[in-house]
Design an enzyme around this catalytic site. Structure first.
Site, PDB file in Angstrom:
ATOM      1  N   GLY A  43       0.854  -1.300   0.006  1.00 62.30           N
ATOM      2  CA  GLY A  43       0.134   0.080   0.253  1.00 62.30           C
ATOM      3  C   GLY A  43       0.893   1.448  -0.134  1.00 62.30           C
ATOM      4  O   GLY A  43       2.087   1.379   0.059  1.00 62.30           O
ATOM      5  N   ASP A  44       0.042   2.291  -0.167  1.00 62.88           N
ATOM      6  CA  ASP A  44       0.905   3.706   0.023  1.00 62.88           C
ATOM      7  C   ASP A  44       2.010   3.664  -1.388  1.00 62.88           C
ATOM      8  O   ASP A  44       2.952   4.723  -1.037  1.00 62.88           O
ATOM      9  CB  ASP A  44       1.383   3.997   1.250  1.00 62.88           C
ATOM     10  CG  ASP A  44       0.399   4.105   2.393  1.00 62.88           C
ATOM     11  OD1 ASP A  44      -0.856   4.285   2.026  1.00 62.88           O
ATOM     12  OD2 ASP A  44       0.622   3.521   3.419  1.00 62.88           O
TER      13      ASP A  44
ATOM     14  N   GLY B 248       1.640   5.358  -4.028  1.00 61.40           N
ATOM     15  CA  GLY B 248       1.323   6.649  -4.664  1.00 61.40           C
ATOM     16  C   GLY B 248       0.205   6.425  -5.848  1.00 61.40           C
ATOM     17  O   GLY B 248       0.107   7.319  -6.738  1.00 61.40           O
ATOM     18  N   LYS B 249      -0.712   5.619  -5.387  1.00 61.27           N
ATOM     19  CA  LYS B 249      -1.854   5.187  -6.374  1.00 61.27           C
ATOM     20  C   LYS B 249      -2.646   6.749  -6.748  1.00 61.27           C
ATOM     21  O   LYS B 249      -3.028   6.909  -7.984  1.00 61.27           O
ATOM     22  CB  LYS B 249      -2.685   4.159  -5.817  1.00 61.27           C
ATOM     23  CG  LYS B 249      -1.956   2.924  -5.639  1.00 61.27           C
ATOM     24  CD  LYS B 249      -3.043   1.930  -4.925  1.00 61.27           C
ATOM     25  CE  LYS B 249      -3.405   2.240  -3.601  1.00 61.27           C
ATOM     26  NZ  LYS B 249      -2.034   2.039  -2.566  1.00 61.27           N
TER      27      LYS B 249
ATOM     28  N   GLY C  50      -5.860   6.007   2.009  1.00 60.11           N
ATOM     29  CA  GLY C  50      -5.317   7.316   2.205  1.00 60.11           C
ATOM     30  C   GLY C  50      -4.738   7.642   0.875  1.00 60.11           C
ATOM     31  O   GLY C  50      -3.564   7.262   0.639  1.00 60.11           O
ATOM     32  N   HIS C  51      -5.240   8.117  -0.179  1.00 54.83           N
ATOM     33  CA  HIS C  51      -4.571   8.529  -1.450  1.00 54.83           C
ATOM     34  C   HIS C  51      -4.452   9.976  -1.427  1.00 54.83           C
ATOM     35  O   HIS C  51      -5.220  10.880  -1.637  1.00 54.83           O
ATOM     36  CB  HIS C  51      -5.522   8.126  -2.551  1.00 54.83           C
ATOM     37  CG  HIS C  51      -5.879   6.410  -2.579  1.00 54.83           C
ATOM     38  ND1 HIS C  51      -6.453   5.781  -3.412  1.00 54.83           N
ATOM     39  CD2 HIS C  51      -5.193   5.645  -1.882  1.00 54.83           C
ATOM     40  CE1 HIS C  51      -6.396   4.481  -3.320  1.00 54.83           C
ATOM     41  NE2 HIS C  51      -5.626   4.437  -2.155  1.00 54.83           N
TER      42      HIS C  51
ATOM     43  N   GLN D  88      -5.029  -0.269  -1.195  1.00 47.96           N
ATOM     44  CA  GLN D  88      -4.175  -1.095  -0.337  1.00 47.96           C
ATOM     45  C   GLN D  88      -3.082  -1.615  -1.551  1.00 47.96           C
ATOM     46  O   GLN D  88      -2.708  -0.784  -2.276  1.00 47.96           O
ATOM     47  CB  GLN D  88      -4.704  -2.169   0.407  1.00 47.96           C
ATOM     48  CG  GLN D  88      -5.571  -1.835   1.352  1.00 47.96           C
ATOM     49  CD  GLN D  88      -6.878  -1.085   1.139  1.00 47.96           C
ATOM     50  OE1 GLN D  88      -7.914  -1.767   0.566  1.00 47.96           O
ATOM     51  NE2 GLN D  88      -7.142   0.180   1.706  1.00 47.96           N
TER      52      GLN D  88
ATOM     53  N   SER E 175      -1.085   8.340   5.682  1.00 46.16           N
ATOM     54  CA  SER E 175      -1.739   9.665   5.442  1.00 46.16           C
ATOM     55  C   SER E 175      -3.043   9.541   5.996  1.00 46.16           C
ATOM     56  O   SER E 175      -3.900  10.617   6.292  1.00 46.16           O
ATOM     57  CB  SER E 175      -1.837   9.637   3.847  1.00 46.16           C
ATOM     58  OG  SER E 175      -1.978   8.416   3.352  1.00 46.16           O
TER      59      SER E 175
HETATM   60  P1  GDP Z   1      -1.343   5.729  -2.192  1.00 49.16           P
HETATM   61  O1  GDP Z   1      -2.333   5.317  -0.814  1.00 49.16           O
HETATM   62  O2  GDP Z   1      -0.978   4.602  -2.937  1.00 49.16           O
HETATM   63  O3  GDP Z   1      -2.256   6.858  -2.989  1.00 49.16           O
HETATM   64  O4  GDP Z   1      -0.192   6.563  -1.702  1.00 49.16           O
HETATM   65  P2  GDP Z   1      -0.293   7.569  -0.260  1.00 49.16           P
HETATM   66  O5  GDP Z   1      -0.632   8.595  -0.512  1.00 49.16           O
HETATM   67  O6  GDP Z   1      -0.637   7.122   1.122  1.00 49.16           O
HETATM   68  O7  GDP Z   1       1.196   7.871  -0.073  1.00 49.16           O
HETATM   69  C1  GDP Z   1       2.185   8.281  -0.970  1.00 49.16           C
HETATM   70  C2  GDP Z   1       3.082   9.708  -0.253  1.00 49.16           C
HETATM   71  O8  GDP Z   1       4.208   9.813  -1.260  1.00 49.16           O
HETATM   72  C3  GDP Z   1       2.073  10.799  -0.522  1.00 49.16           C
HETATM   73  O9  GDP Z   1       2.661  11.473   0.826  1.00 49.16           O
HETATM   74  C4  GDP Z   1       2.423  11.417  -1.698  1.00 49.16           C
HETATM   75  O10 GDP Z   1       2.147  12.898  -1.962  1.00 49.16           O
HETATM   76  C5  GDP Z   1       3.923  11.020  -1.839  1.00 49.16           C
HETATM   77  N1  GDP Z   1       4.412  10.968  -3.156  1.00 49.16           N
HETATM   78  C6  GDP Z   1       3.887  10.253  -4.333  1.00 49.16           C
HETATM   79  N2  GDP Z   1       4.678  10.311  -5.198  1.00 49.16           N
HETATM   80  C7  GDP Z   1       6.027  10.816  -4.734  1.00 49.16           C
HETATM   81  C8  GDP Z   1       7.013  10.978  -5.333  1.00 49.16           C
HETATM   82  O11 GDP Z   1       7.586  10.527  -6.458  1.00 49.16           O
HETATM   83  N3  GDP Z   1       8.418  11.297  -4.637  1.00 49.16           N
HETATM   84  C9  GDP Z   1       8.106  11.700  -3.298  1.00 49.16           C
HETATM   85  N4  GDP Z   1       8.903  12.460  -2.502  1.00 49.16           N
HETATM   86  N5  GDP Z   1       6.743  11.643  -2.754  1.00 49.16           N
HETATM   87  C10 GDP Z   1       5.660  11.087  -3.667  1.00 49.16           C
HETATM   88  P1  IMO Z   2      -3.920   2.787   0.451  1.00 52.09           P
HETATM   89  O1  IMO Z   2      -5.085   2.575  -0.336  1.00 52.09           O
HETATM   90  C1  IMO Z   2      -1.266   1.088   3.764  1.00 52.09           C
HETATM   91  C2  IMO Z   2      -3.006  -2.083   6.193  1.00 52.09           C
HETATM   92  C3  IMO Z   2      -3.406  -1.545   7.701  1.00 52.09           C
HETATM   93  C4  IMO Z   2      -2.940  -3.004   8.337  1.00 52.09           C
HETATM   94  C5  IMO Z   2      -3.614  -3.969   7.270  1.00 52.09           C
HETATM   95  C6  IMO Z   2      -5.351  -4.158   7.812  1.00 52.09           C
HETATM   96  O2  IMO Z   2      -3.734   4.140   1.251  1.00 52.09           O
HETATM   97  O3  IMO Z   2      -2.575   2.417   0.026  1.00 52.09           O
HETATM   98  P2  IMO Z   2      -7.357  -3.060   7.668  1.00 52.09           P
HETATM   99  O4  IMO Z   2      -7.828  -1.421   8.196  1.00 52.09           O
HETATM  100  O5  IMO Z   2      -7.623  -2.788   5.956  1.00 52.09           O
HETATM  101  O6  IMO Z   2      -8.272  -3.878   8.163  1.00 52.09           O
HETATM  102  O7  IMO Z   2      -6.021  -3.000   7.914  1.00 52.09           O
HETATM  103  O8  IMO Z   2      -3.666  -3.243   6.103  1.00 52.09           O
HETATM  104  N1  IMO Z   2      -3.739  -0.883   5.366  1.00 52.09           N
HETATM  105  C7  IMO Z   2      -2.923  -0.093   4.516  1.00 52.09           C
HETATM  106  N2  IMO Z   2      -1.578  -0.016   4.600  1.00 52.09           N
HETATM  107  N3  IMO Z   2      -2.167   1.540   2.810  1.00 52.09           N
HETATM  108  C8  IMO Z   2      -3.390   1.242   2.896  1.00 52.09           C
HETATM  109  O9  IMO Z   2      -4.197   2.015   1.935  1.00 52.09           O
HETATM  110  C9  IMO Z   2      -3.776   0.270   4.139  1.00 52.09           C
HETATM  111  N4  IMO Z   2      -5.265   0.072   4.034  1.00 52.09           N
HETATM  112  C10 IMO Z   2      -5.005  -0.792   5.159  1.00 52.09           C
HETATM  113  O10 IMO Z   2      -2.219  -0.745   8.113  1.00 52.09           O
HETATM  114  O11 IMO Z   2      -1.599  -3.378   8.360  1.00 52.09           O
HETATM  115 MG    MG Z   3      -2.217   5.529   1.261  1.00 56.00          MG
END
Ligand code: GDP
Ligand code: IMO
Ligand code: MG
Length: 422
Positions: free
Chosen positions: A12-13, A15-16, A40-41, A221, A296
């Protein structure tokens, strides 16, 4: 036309949100297909930053249709909060955000159950986001769930029956709660939700495809959190993989087009569970600091480590990834050596196949590559890439056998480089 799917290949996270926003101009409809407000996107553009939880990341570019698909679980209270935040910054979504009648509702008691289950697990807790995701999907699968469409018919009665059932379960836990205060917010959320159109999204999406328009499915995720193929039981409760887009939107597997697999140039994980390449040293701390690796949604520090190509290759296979997107390469800009895990040593034997259980006894085997030691955050084209960076990409492409088509060098929408070279 077909549905292109963008999904996370790690934990997860990746940068989707940012990339869905970047790709949105090419599409007519953007839809979330699983997960809920555990997501959290983050999107950044024109000096603004937004974090979306249930709303698709296609809302900011040119009046596209956005859909919350049937595979999503929706918490009306958090949805209201999210919508009001967007309205306050001038984004009114009523005309272009639709909600599937078949999406399941997260009840206030689902959140309580999530907390009760976690505290009962003690040190074995999953480290969930506490949003009631597991209990809501459990009710869906056990055929006890409430759906968005239920709001329109005998809702109070269905709600009361579900809450009575949940209270009975909660009575077996040593767990105190105050339901009334969260119920109030939740019912206000229901009223807010009713101001949006509830739709039979499977028809809308298939009709749009039949009329030659394009759909982008936005994963939440990541593959390593998938309920079937992730690091079970430390996973979320939905199918985060490509197949989840078929069940979560009501489209045939034959209608899947490109599969964009997104990953960080290193790796992170938040919550408990195994993470073979995790770094418990200064390098890991440096990644967290430079990458601002804090959740996030929950603000929790993310665990950091080197890229894990064994897990990534597995994710590429499970999803049928056709194009790779590499994020946050700028975070490694000043690292002198870049490591990539190319195999696991399990009980002394090397393997590049992702094992059944990675909880214990898995030792990563690393390849080392020279770092590029260059600030890449202002780069606009692949022609500017340093040689060592190109070598890193070549190395990943050779291992994963899929081209890296997009490279992200910073959080802003503008810090995105499309690669044209094969
Ligand atoms: P998602 O859940 O996949 O949408 O990703 P998140 O938003 O949770 O986490 C990605 C984090 O990395 C966010 O704070 C973005 O603003 C940041 N981000 C995305 N792309 C880049 C990148 O290329 N470089 C840096 N430094 N930050 C990035
Ligand atoms: P995005 O879409 C990162 C993780 C939680 C925990 C496990 C189960 O922003 O990438 P849950 O609340 O789904 O039952 O938790 O999954 N988790 C994530 N980790 N990014 C996410 O979403 C997540 N959504 C759930 O931290 O380990
Ligand atoms: Mg996220």
């Amino acid at each position: 036309m077909k549905v292109d799917v963008l999904l996370g290949l790690q934990w997860g996270d990746e940068g989707k949100g940012k990339i869905v926003d970047v790709l949105t101009p090419d599409y007519d409809l953007i839809s979330r297909f699983q997960g809920g407000p555990n997501a959290g996107h983050t999107l950044e553009f024109e000096g603004q930053k937004y974090v979306l939880r249930s709303v698709p990341s296609g809302i900011f570019q040119g009046g596209k249709i956005n859909v919350i698909g049937n595979g999503v679980v929706l918490d009306p209270a958090l949805f209201k909060q999210e919508i009001e935040g967007l309205e306050a910054s001038g984004h009114n979504l009523a005309e272009r955000l639709y909600v599937s009648k078949k999406a399941h509702l997260i009840l206030p008691t689902h959140r309580l159950l999530d907390a009760a289950y976690e505290s009962a697990k003690g040190s074995a807790k999953i480290g969930t986001t506490g949003k009631g995701i597991g209990p809501a999907y459990t009710d869906k699968v056990s055929r006890n769930g409430l759906r968005v469409g239920d709001i329109l018919c005998n809702f109070e009665e269905k709600y009361k029956a579900a809450v009575a059932r949940h209270k009975e379960i909660l009575s077996h836990f040593d767990f105190e709660y105050d339901l009334e205060s969260i119920e109030k917010d939740w019912f206000e959320g229901i009223e807010k939700l009713k101001t949006f159109q509830f739709i039979d999204s499977e028809f809308i999406i298939n009709d749009i495809l039949a009329s030659g328009k394009k759909v982008l499915a936005e994963g939440a995720q990541g593959t390593m959190l998938d309920i079937d193929f992730g690091s079970y039981p430390f996973v979320t409760s939905s199918n985060t993989i490509c197949a989840g887009a078929c069940t979560g939107l009501g489209v045939s597997p034959k209608k899947i087009g490109e599969v964009y697999g997104i990953f960080k140039a290193y790796c992170t994980r938040v919550g408990s569970g195994p993470f073979p390449t995790e770094l418990h040293n200064e390098e890991g701390d440096e990644m967290r600091r430079l990458g601002n690796e804090f959740g996030s949604v929950t603000g929790r520090p993310r665990r950091c480590g080197w890229i894990d190509l064994v897990a990534l290759k597995y994710a590429v296979m499970i999803n049928g990834v056709s194009q790779l997107i590499m994020m946050k390469s700028d975070v490694l800009d000043q690292f002198p050596i870049i490591k990539a895990c190319v195999a696991y040593k399990v009980n002394g034997e090397e393997t590049d196949e992702f094992p059944f259980d990675i909880t214990e006894g898995v030792e990563p085997v690393y390849a080392e590559l020279p770092g590029w030691k260059t600030d890449m955050t202002g780069m606009q084209s692949e022609n500017e890439f340093p040689e060592e960076f190109n070598n890193y990409i070549d190395f990943l492409e050779d291992y994963l056998e899929v081209p890296v088509k997009i490279v992200s060098v910073g959080p802003d929408r503008a810090q995105t480089i499309i690669r044209y070279v094969e």
